[in-house]
Every structure is written in C-alpha cells, then in structure tokens.
Design an enzyme around this catalytic site. Structure first.
Site, PDB file in Angstrom:
ATOM      1  N   TYR A 170      -8.658   5.783   9.353  1.00 19.80           N
ATOM      2  CA  TYR A 170      -9.679   5.763   8.318  1.00 19.80           C
ATOM      3  C   TYR A 170     -11.103   5.967   8.838  1.00 19.80           C
ATOM      4  O   TYR A 170     -12.014   6.238   8.052  1.00 19.80           O
ATOM      5  CB  TYR A 170      -9.566   4.473   7.503  1.00 19.80           C
TER       6      TYR A 170
ATOM      7  N   GLU B  73      -9.270  -3.559  -6.302  1.00 20.36           N
ATOM      8  CA  GLU B  73      -9.206  -3.415  -4.849  1.00 20.36           C
ATOM      9  C   GLU B  73      -9.405  -4.766  -4.160  1.00 20.36           C
ATOM     10  O   GLU B  73      -8.697  -5.105  -3.212  1.00 20.36           O
ATOM     11  CB  GLU B  73     -10.278  -2.428  -4.355  1.00 20.36           C
TER      12      GLU B  73
ATOM     13  N   CYS C 205     -10.805   3.693  -4.083  1.00 20.34           N
ATOM     14  CA  CYS C 205      -9.858   3.673  -2.969  1.00 20.34           C
ATOM     15  C   CYS C 205     -10.207   4.761  -1.956  1.00 20.34           C
ATOM     16  O   CYS C 205     -10.351   4.496  -0.764  1.00 20.34           O
ATOM     17  CB  CYS C 205      -8.439   3.870  -3.481  1.00 20.34           C
TER      18      CYS C 205
ATOM     19  N   TYR D 201     -12.205   3.336   1.475  1.00 15.30           N
ATOM     20  CA  TYR D 201     -11.508   3.257   2.754  1.00 15.30           C
ATOM     21  C   TYR D 201     -12.264   4.019   3.843  1.00 15.30           C
ATOM     22  O   TYR D 201     -12.240   3.641   5.014  1.00 15.30           O
ATOM     23  CB  TYR D 201     -10.084   3.795   2.622  1.00 15.30           C
TER      24      TYR D 201
ATOM     25  N   ASP E 219       0.827  -1.207   0.000  1.00 14.20           N
ATOM     26  CA  ASP E 219       0.000   0.000   0.000  1.00 14.20           C
ATOM     27  C   ASP E 219       0.860   1.255   0.000  1.00 14.20           C
ATOM     28  O   ASP E 219       0.487   2.280  -0.574  1.00 14.20           O
ATOM     29  CB  ASP E 219      -0.942  -0.006   1.203  1.00 14.20           C
TER      30      ASP E 219
END
Length: 221
Positions: free
Chosen positions: A165, A207, A133, A137, A43
C-alpha cells in the site's frame, strides 16, 4: 479539489480512520497475528464485493471514459489486491473456501451499503463511496512507510502489507483515482455535494468500524 473538500467536511471521522488503533498497532508491529488474520479474511471477502461495486460502477457509466476507469480498477482489485491477500492467507486458510458463514456483520453492512449507493444513485455517488477505501489505504500505506523507514521495515511482521500500500504501483493508482474524482468538481452543485458528503461520511464510518471489529474479533455486532 472535490476530494479535499470531502476530507475537510469530514476531517474528524477521516482522521479516526487513518489513525485507528488497528492501524497504529500494525505500524509499530504490536498487532496480534490473530487480529491481522481476522482482518485479512474479512478484507478478502470485502474485496470480492468491492470488485462487484466496480462492475456496478461500469453499469452506471455515462461514457467510455467512465467505463474504462471502472473496468481498470476492477481488474486491479481482482488481479492485485485479492492475490496479495490470498498469498498471505495461504499460511493457514484456503481463501477460496471462505463463504457467507465466514462474513462478519460489519463486512455485510459496509459492502451492501456501497452496492445500495450504486443501485439507488448515480456514477459519482458510487465513485465517492468507493473512494474511502481506495484512497484511504494509499494515505495509510504512505504514512506508515514514512514513519517506519526502509531500514526498520526489513524485519517488520507486516512488511508485505505495508510495501503493497506504500508502493509506487498502488500510489500511482490512488493518484489516478483522486485526480479522476476531482475532475467532477465543476459539475457538482451545492445540493449534490451535500449528498456526496453524506455518502463519504457513511463509508468512512464503516471503514472505522471495519478496523475496530478486527481488533474485537467480532463476526457479530
């Protein structure tokens, strides 16, 4: 709303992304540290390319509003998320030394796909490619926090990731992203939506694959 229409059109794959085994194991704290570290490394590399995508988004901008958005989110990634990953990786890996030989094929497939969308398409095409993304998240972080609760999170092995997040700062950024994307709804024709939906489906698939390759610990496909 445009983003909600994309979710409705691609509900099954979106649900697979939000509730993947990797996410569920992270949530309940059973995710092995080696899998989490593998994910963090990938990541971190991903986010470098993701930030480059925002530079390309800026290049595709049609006005100052679009330019400001692209630059703001690029800065958020470089100064925020990358630094978070770097601080966690300090435990055993020098993030600055990660290079092309450390990058998985799943990572290459995802990031180069987004860059190709930005190179062959327009601003909105790339914005949608980036949304899975960014917004995803936010949804995942919020849901995990609501499922666990503040008390159980105190001793959670992935507390720092979850708080990032699910936190107010990230949630505010995600709301801004979603609102900005939705502002294009009236300008999207039926044909354009079909293209955007295909892009969205592809990035959400990527993803899902990103989570899975972290569970499988596979640099190769």
């Amino acid at each position: 709303m445009l983003f909600q229409k994309l979710l409705k059109e691609n509900f099954q794959i979106w649900d697979s992304y939000l509730h993947h085994d990797f996410v569920k194991q992270l949530e309940n704290g059973t995710l092995k540290s080696e899998n989490f570290l593998f994910y963090l490394k990938q990541d971190y590399i991903y986010l470098i390319h993701y930030a480059k995508c925002y530079a390309l988004l800026a290049l595709n901008a049609n006005n100052a509003r679009e330019l400001r958005f692209a630059i703001k989110f690029q800065n958020y990634i470089v100064e925020g998320e990358l630094e978070l990953h770097k601080s966690i990786l300090k435990l055993g890996i020098d993030a600055d030394k990660l290079g092309v030989k450390d990058e998985s094929l799943a990572n290459i497939a995802y990031t180069r796909y987004m860059l190709s969308v930005g190179q062959s398409g327009d601003y909105l095409d790339l914005l949608v490619a980036l949304s899975a993304c960014a917004i995803g998240y936010g949804y995942i972080g919020k849901e995990i926090y609501e499922n666990i609760g503040a008390k159980k999170l105190e001793n959670h092995p992935y507390k720092e990731w979850i708080l990032t997040y699910s936190g107010e700062a990230f949630q505010d950024e995600i709301k801004e992203f979603e609102d900005f994307l939705n502002s294009y709804e009236k300008s999207v024709s039926k044909e354009k939506f079909a293209k955007l939906s295909e892009i969205f489906y592809s990035v959400v698939r990527l993803e899902v694959n990103f989570w899975q390759h972290a569970l499988d610990l596979k640099l190769e496909l």
